[in-house]
Design an enzyme around this catalytic site. Structure first.
Site, PDB file in Angstrom:
ATOM      1  N   THR A  14      20.293 -25.074 -35.672  1.00 57.92           N
ATOM      2  CA  THR A  14      20.932 -23.786 -35.360  1.00 57.92           C
ATOM      3  C   THR A  14      22.280 -24.003 -34.672  1.00 57.92           C
ATOM      4  O   THR A  14      23.308 -23.474 -35.100  1.00 57.92           O
ATOM      5  CB  THR A  14      20.001 -22.969 -34.432  1.00 57.92           C
ATOM      6  OG1 THR A  14      18.722 -22.877 -35.056  1.00 57.92           O
ATOM      7  CG2 THR A  14      20.546 -21.589 -34.171  1.00 57.92           C
ATOM      8  N   VAL A  15      22.277 -24.764 -33.596  1.00 57.88           N
ATOM      9  CA  VAL A  15      23.507 -24.914 -32.807  1.00 57.88           C
ATOM     10  C   VAL A  15      24.489 -25.867 -33.505  1.00 57.88           C
ATOM     11  O   VAL A  15      25.688 -25.578 -33.597  1.00 57.88           O
ATOM     12  CB  VAL A  15      23.190 -25.415 -31.375  1.00 57.88           C
ATOM     13  CG1 VAL A  15      24.464 -25.467 -30.542  1.00 57.88           C
ATOM     14  CG2 VAL A  15      22.157 -24.519 -30.710  1.00 57.88           C
ATOM     15  N   ALA A  34      43.703 -26.278 -27.346  1.00 58.16           N
ATOM     16  CA  ALA A  34      43.335 -27.594 -26.792  1.00 58.16           C
ATOM     17  C   ALA A  34      44.548 -28.516 -26.675  1.00 58.16           C
ATOM     18  O   ALA A  34      44.498 -29.535 -25.995  1.00 58.16           O
ATOM     19  CB  ALA A  34      42.280 -28.245 -27.692  1.00 58.16           C
ATOM     20  N   LYS A 107      19.111 -28.100 -22.093  1.00 59.92           N
ATOM     21  CA  LYS A 107      18.732 -27.802 -20.702  1.00 59.92           C
ATOM     22  C   LYS A 107      17.571 -28.659 -20.235  1.00 59.92           C
ATOM     23  O   LYS A 107      17.491 -29.021 -19.058  1.00 59.92           O
ATOM     24  CB  LYS A 107      18.388 -26.326 -20.527  1.00 59.92           C
ATOM     25  CG  LYS A 107      17.438 -25.756 -21.555  1.00 59.92           C
ATOM     26  CD  LYS A 107      18.164 -24.838 -22.485  1.00 59.92           C
ATOM     27  CE  LYS A 107      17.313 -24.398 -23.637  1.00 59.92           C
ATOM     28  NZ  LYS A 107      17.952 -23.426 -24.478  1.00 59.92           N
ATOM     29  N   GLU A 131      27.779 -26.488 -20.691  1.00 59.26           N
ATOM     30  CA  GLU A 131      27.866 -25.027 -20.545  1.00 59.26           C
ATOM     31  C   GLU A 131      26.788 -24.301 -21.352  1.00 59.26           C
ATOM     32  O   GLU A 131      26.194 -23.324 -20.896  1.00 59.26           O
ATOM     33  CB  GLU A 131      29.253 -24.547 -21.007  1.00 59.26           C
ATOM     34  CG  GLU A 131      29.454 -23.056 -20.910  1.00 59.26           C
ATOM     35  CD  GLU A 131      29.455 -22.570 -19.469  1.00 59.26           C
ATOM     36  OE1 GLU A 131      30.400 -22.885 -18.740  1.00 59.26           O
ATOM     37  OE2 GLU A 131      28.493 -21.878 -19.077  1.00 59.26           O
ATOM     38  N   GLY A 136      23.202 -19.707 -22.917  1.00 57.40           N
ATOM     39  CA  GLY A 136      23.880 -19.766 -24.227  1.00 57.40           C
ATOM     40  C   GLY A 136      25.371 -19.530 -24.185  1.00 57.40           C
ATOM     41  O   GLY A 136      26.133 -20.366 -23.705  1.00 57.40           O
ATOM     42  N   ASP A 203      11.488 -22.906 -19.871  1.00 55.28           N
ATOM     43  CA  ASP A 203      12.893 -22.892 -20.287  1.00 55.28           C
ATOM     44  C   ASP A 203      13.758 -22.208 -19.217  1.00 55.28           C
ATOM     45  O   ASP A 203      14.823 -22.720 -18.836  1.00 55.28           O
ATOM     46  CB  ASP A 203      13.007 -22.156 -21.626  1.00 55.28           C
ATOM     47  CG  ASP A 203      14.436 -21.993 -22.082  1.00 55.28           C
ATOM     48  OD1 ASP A 203      15.010 -22.966 -22.598  1.00 55.28           O
ATOM     49  OD2 ASP A 203      15.002 -20.895 -21.903  1.00 55.28           O
ATOM     50  N   LYS A 207      16.835 -23.850 -16.696  1.00 53.69           N
ATOM     51  CA  LYS A 207      18.170 -23.273 -16.486  1.00 53.69           C
ATOM     52  C   LYS A 207      18.396 -22.932 -15.018  1.00 53.69           C
ATOM     53  O   LYS A 207      19.492 -23.130 -14.488  1.00 53.69           O
ATOM     54  CB  LYS A 207      18.321 -22.022 -17.358  1.00 53.69           C
ATOM     55  CG  LYS A 207      18.258 -22.319 -18.855  1.00 53.69           C
ATOM     56  CD  LYS A 207      18.125 -21.020 -19.628  1.00 53.69           C
ATOM     57  CE  LYS A 207      17.980 -21.236 -21.115  1.00 53.69           C
ATOM     58  NZ  LYS A 207      17.562 -20.018 -21.817  1.00 53.69           N
TER      59      LYS A 207
HETATM   60  N1  LIG Z   1      19.087 -22.324 -30.614  1.00 52.71           N
HETATM   61  C1  LIG Z   1      19.700 -21.764 -29.592  1.00 52.71           C
HETATM   62  O1  LIG Z   1      20.036 -20.591 -29.606  1.00 52.71           O
HETATM   63  C2  LIG Z   1      20.026 -22.612 -28.382  1.00 52.71           C
HETATM   64  C3  LIG Z   1      20.667 -21.999 -27.273  1.00 52.71           C
HETATM   65  C4  LIG Z   1      21.022 -22.769 -26.178  1.00 52.71           C
HETATM   66  C5  LIG Z   1      20.704 -24.117 -26.165  1.00 52.71           C
HETATM   67  N2  LIG Z   1      20.051 -24.673 -27.225  1.00 52.71           N
HETATM   68  C6  LIG Z   1      19.757 -26.110 -27.175  1.00 52.71           C
HETATM   69  O2  LIG Z   1      20.481 -26.757 -28.205  1.00 52.71           O
HETATM   70  C7  LIG Z   1      19.748 -27.875 -28.682  1.00 52.71           C
HETATM   71  C8  LIG Z   1      19.571 -27.750 -30.186  1.00 52.71           C
HETATM   72  O3  LIG Z   1      18.871 -26.577 -30.452  1.00 52.71           O
HETATM   73  P1  LIG Z   1      18.722 -25.978 -31.947  1.00 52.71           P
HETATM   74  O4  LIG Z   1      18.165 -24.615 -31.778  1.00 52.71           O
HETATM   75  O5  LIG Z   1      19.967 -26.176 -32.695  1.00 52.71           O
HETATM   76  O6  LIG Z   1      17.570 -26.930 -32.517  1.00 52.71           O
HETATM   77  P2  LIG Z   1      17.134 -27.119 -34.050  1.00 52.71           P
HETATM   78  O7  LIG Z   1      17.593 -25.986 -34.883  1.00 52.71           O
HETATM   79  O8  LIG Z   1      15.698 -27.461 -34.022  1.00 52.71           O
HETATM   80  O9  LIG Z   1      17.962 -28.412 -34.487  1.00 52.71           O
HETATM   81  C9  LIG Z   1      17.680 -29.685 -34.006  1.00 52.71           C
HETATM   82  C10 LIG Z   1      18.443 -30.700 -34.829  1.00 52.71           C
HETATM   83  O10 LIG Z   1      18.169 -31.994 -34.312  1.00 52.71           O
HETATM   84  C11 LIG Z   1      17.760 -32.854 -35.379  1.00 52.71           C
HETATM   85  N3  LIG Z   1      16.757 -33.783 -34.895  1.00 52.71           N
HETATM   86  C12 LIG Z   1      15.571 -33.482 -34.330  1.00 52.71           C
HETATM   87  N4  LIG Z   1      14.913 -34.613 -34.015  1.00 52.71           N
HETATM   88  C13 LIG Z   1      15.704 -35.624 -34.400  1.00 52.71           C
HETATM   89  C14 LIG Z   1      15.549 -37.046 -34.362  1.00 52.71           C
HETATM   90  N5  LIG Z   1      14.469 -37.611 -33.875  1.00 52.71           N
HETATM   91  N6  LIG Z   1      16.583 -37.778 -34.835  1.00 52.71           N
HETATM   92  C15 LIG Z   1      17.681 -37.189 -35.368  1.00 52.71           C
HETATM   93  N7  LIG Z   1      17.872 -35.869 -35.416  1.00 52.71           N
HETATM   94  C16 LIG Z   1      16.872 -35.114 -34.949  1.00 52.71           C
HETATM   95  C17 LIG Z   1      17.179 -31.955 -36.466  1.00 52.71           C
HETATM   96  O11 LIG Z   1      17.315 -32.612 -37.707  1.00 52.71           O
HETATM   97  P3  LIG Z   1      16.813 -31.955 -39.096  1.00 52.71           P
HETATM   98  O12 LIG Z   1      17.616 -30.683 -39.253  1.00 52.71           O
HETATM   99  O13 LIG Z   1      17.162 -32.946 -40.136  1.00 52.71           O
HETATM  100  O14 LIG Z   1      15.355 -31.708 -38.916  1.00 52.71           O
HETATM  101  C18 LIG Z   1      18.068 -30.711 -36.325  1.00 52.71           C
HETATM  102  O15 LIG Z   1      19.214 -30.832 -37.104  1.00 52.71           O
HETATM  103  C19 LIG Z   1      18.451 -27.892 -27.875  1.00 52.71           C
HETATM  104  O16 LIG Z   1      18.598 -28.726 -26.765  1.00 52.71           O
HETATM  105  C20 LIG Z   1      18.316 -26.458 -27.428  1.00 52.71           C
HETATM  106  O17 LIG Z   1      17.543 -26.320 -26.239  1.00 52.71           O
HETATM  107  C21 LIG Z   1      19.715 -23.948 -28.330  1.00 52.71           C
END
Ligand SMILES: NC(=O)c1ccc[n+]([C@@H]2O[C@H](COP(=O)([O-])OP(=O)(O)OC[C@H]3O[C@@H](n4cnc5c(N)ncnc54)[C@H](OP(=O)(O)O)[C@@H]3O)[C@@H](O)[C@H]2O)c1
Length: 435
Positions: A14-15, A34, A107, A131, A136, A203, A207
């Site tokens: 997602t991110v 930048a 986080k 940040e 978010g 969670d 934070k």
């Molecule tokens: N989603 C939000 O709105 C949000 C908001 C604030 C903070 N965050 C933080 O941002 C971070 C990412 O969140 P997200 O929602 O983007 O998560 P996500 O959609 O689950 O994406 C995680 C990514 O990491 C990759 N990944 C997972 N395990 C891995 C491994 N062992 N080796 C290599 N790559 C690996 C996955 O690969 P594949 O795609 O190939 O499976 C995927 O691309 C987290 O720390 C989360 O707490 C998220």
């Protein structure tokens, strides 16, 4: 010709894909702000074949995210994998160890290892920025560590988890019960397949611990956050709260507590009753809001999208722009060595009004037993409602609001009732916050 800042992205979920889209869409504007272009040099995720809706063909692919840390064509590593340990932490340590800046939205990792990473980044003379890890898209870390830097901040609190807020405000709007709303939230993408960290308050606690460290200049103490989530809140609680002029919100509060002589750190995440006139009562759906109180600035309210690809990518890329400008800053707003070690505050002496919900069998004597326990523990009752007809299990709900009493008195009353066959379910206690 100005040299670009070369970044590597680990995690393309997602991110991560949001960051790719943002950097590509706003490339020119970002370069002007930048002072140099930001160029994605390499990327990594688990599955190379997955269609992610973005074109990754011009970026080098690494199967192992840790390999990004040692690439000579990378200045900054952006960790968007997630998880407090595992590949995220290996990559973070590796990147800093190799003298690269680190930007992360993680986080869990910062709450558990932030102090270690901050000290390592300082030693290596590189930036560590997170940040997006708190609220978010809301620039609350920047707001506190830069805009509010001159203030002594003694209290920071707010709605830090969009999933819980979505669930509570939807229960409020629809009268539906927790489980049904959670299932809907999962279908709509507001809750993870495994929602435990969100709904049990973990969670929000991650934070809150990060915010407290930055706001107060203290060493981060995630282990000391008293945490309770929203999974025990019933539709009946929302209904009772409404009848009394409140809504229920999961609130994280961190405060410097001086009542025990020295300065102590109070950190708690819990569902609270919030008066309908309070600004936090109007924070609905997946929105986040943070209030910070400083001795010269007064009260600041930050509000906005706490999650989602666009808002979170916005915060991640803002950190990258800072680094491109040469702004390293200190991860927790001051040098890691300056952060004060503060013991956790106890909570028994805290005085306030509480809402207590009892689930009891529908038989005579139960109410008398509960009120006797309150009397014996010196808890004076402001109001008490026994809710309508018994449910299918023959149980009824008693909702009580106490006058202002120490929390220890409420705990003592519940202790007296422990083991009583008049209580079929452990009572739910929620503090009531003032206007
Ligand atoms: N989603 C939000 O709105 C949000 C908001 C604030 C903070 N965050 C933080 O941002 C971070 C990412 O969140 P997200 O929602 O983007 O998560 P996500 O959609 O689950 O994406 C995680 C990514 O990491 C990759 N990944 C997972 N395990 C891995 C491994 N062992 N080796 C290599 N790559 C690996 C996955 O690969 P594949 O795609 O190939 O499976 C995927 O691309 C987290 O720390 C989360 O707490 C998220």
């Amino acid at each position: 010709m100005v040299e670009p800042l070369n970044i590597a992205l680990a995690g393309l979920g997602t991110v991560g894909t949001g960051v790719v889209r943002l950097i590509e869409t706003n490339a020119e504007l970002i370069a002007r702000r930048a002072g140099r272009p930001i160029r994605i040099a390499a990327v990594s995720a688990r599955d190379r074949t997955k269609d992610r809706g973005v074109d990754l063909s011009s970026y080098v692919w690494e199967d192992d995210p840790a390999a990004l840390a040692s690439r000579s064509d990378v200045d900054v590593v952006v960790e968007l994998v997630g998880g407090s340990d595992g590949p995220a932490l290996t990559l973070a340590r590796g990147a800093i160890g190799q003298g690269k800046g680190l930007v992360t939205a993680n986080k869990a990792m910062i709450a558990h290892h932030g102090l270690e990473l901050a000290a390592a980044a300082e030693k290596a003379g590189v930036a560590l920025k997170f940040e997006a890890a708190v609220a978010g898209g809301i620039p609350v870390i920047k707001g506190l560590s830069e805009g509010a830097a001159a203030n002594a901040i003694e209290r920071v609190y707010g709605i830090l988890n969009g999933t819980c807020n979505y669930i509570l405000s939807t229960m409020e709007d629809t009268g539906a019960d927790f489980g049904d709303v959670l299932a809907d939230a999962q279908r709509l993408g507001y809750a993870e397949a495994d929602p435990t960290f969100d709904i049990e308050g973990v969670d929000a606690a991650h934070k809150l611990a990060i915010l407290a460290a930055i706001a107060f200049g203290v060493r981060l103490r995630f282990d000391a956050v008293e945490t309770m989530g929203v999974s025990r809140v019933k539709a009946a609680d929302i209904e009772q709260a409404h009848a009394l002029g409140y809504v229920i919100r999961l609130i994280g509060t961190a405060e410097i507590d001086r009542s025990e002589g020295d300065m102590r750190l109070y950190q708690r995440v819990r569902p609270h009753l919030v008066p309908v006139g309070h600004p936090l009562a109007h924070v609905d759906g997946p929105t986040n809001a943070v209030v910070a109180e400083g001795n010269f600035m007064g009260r600041l309210l930050f509000q906005g999208a706490g999650a989602g690809d666009g808002p979170t990518a916005s915060a991640v890329v803002a950190d990258i722009i800072d680094i491109a400008r040469g702004e390293k800053g200190a991860a927790f707003s001051m040098s890691a060595g300056e952060l004060e070690a503060m013991e956790p505050a106890s909570t028994g002496h805290r005085v306030g009004r509480s809402y207590i919900r009892f689930t009891v069998p529908d038989r005579p004597g139960v109410l008398a037993e509960i009120t006797a326990a309150m009397r014996d523990a010196n808890v004076s009752i402001e109001s008490l409602i026994q809710k309508g007809d018994p449910d299918d299990d023959g149980e009824v709900i008693i909702a009580m609001v106490t006058h202002e009493v120490p929390e220890s008195a409420v705990n003592a009353a519940l202790h007296i009732l422990e083991g009583s066959d008049s209580l079929t379910v452990q009572p739910l206690v929620m503090q009531i916050i003032g206007e």
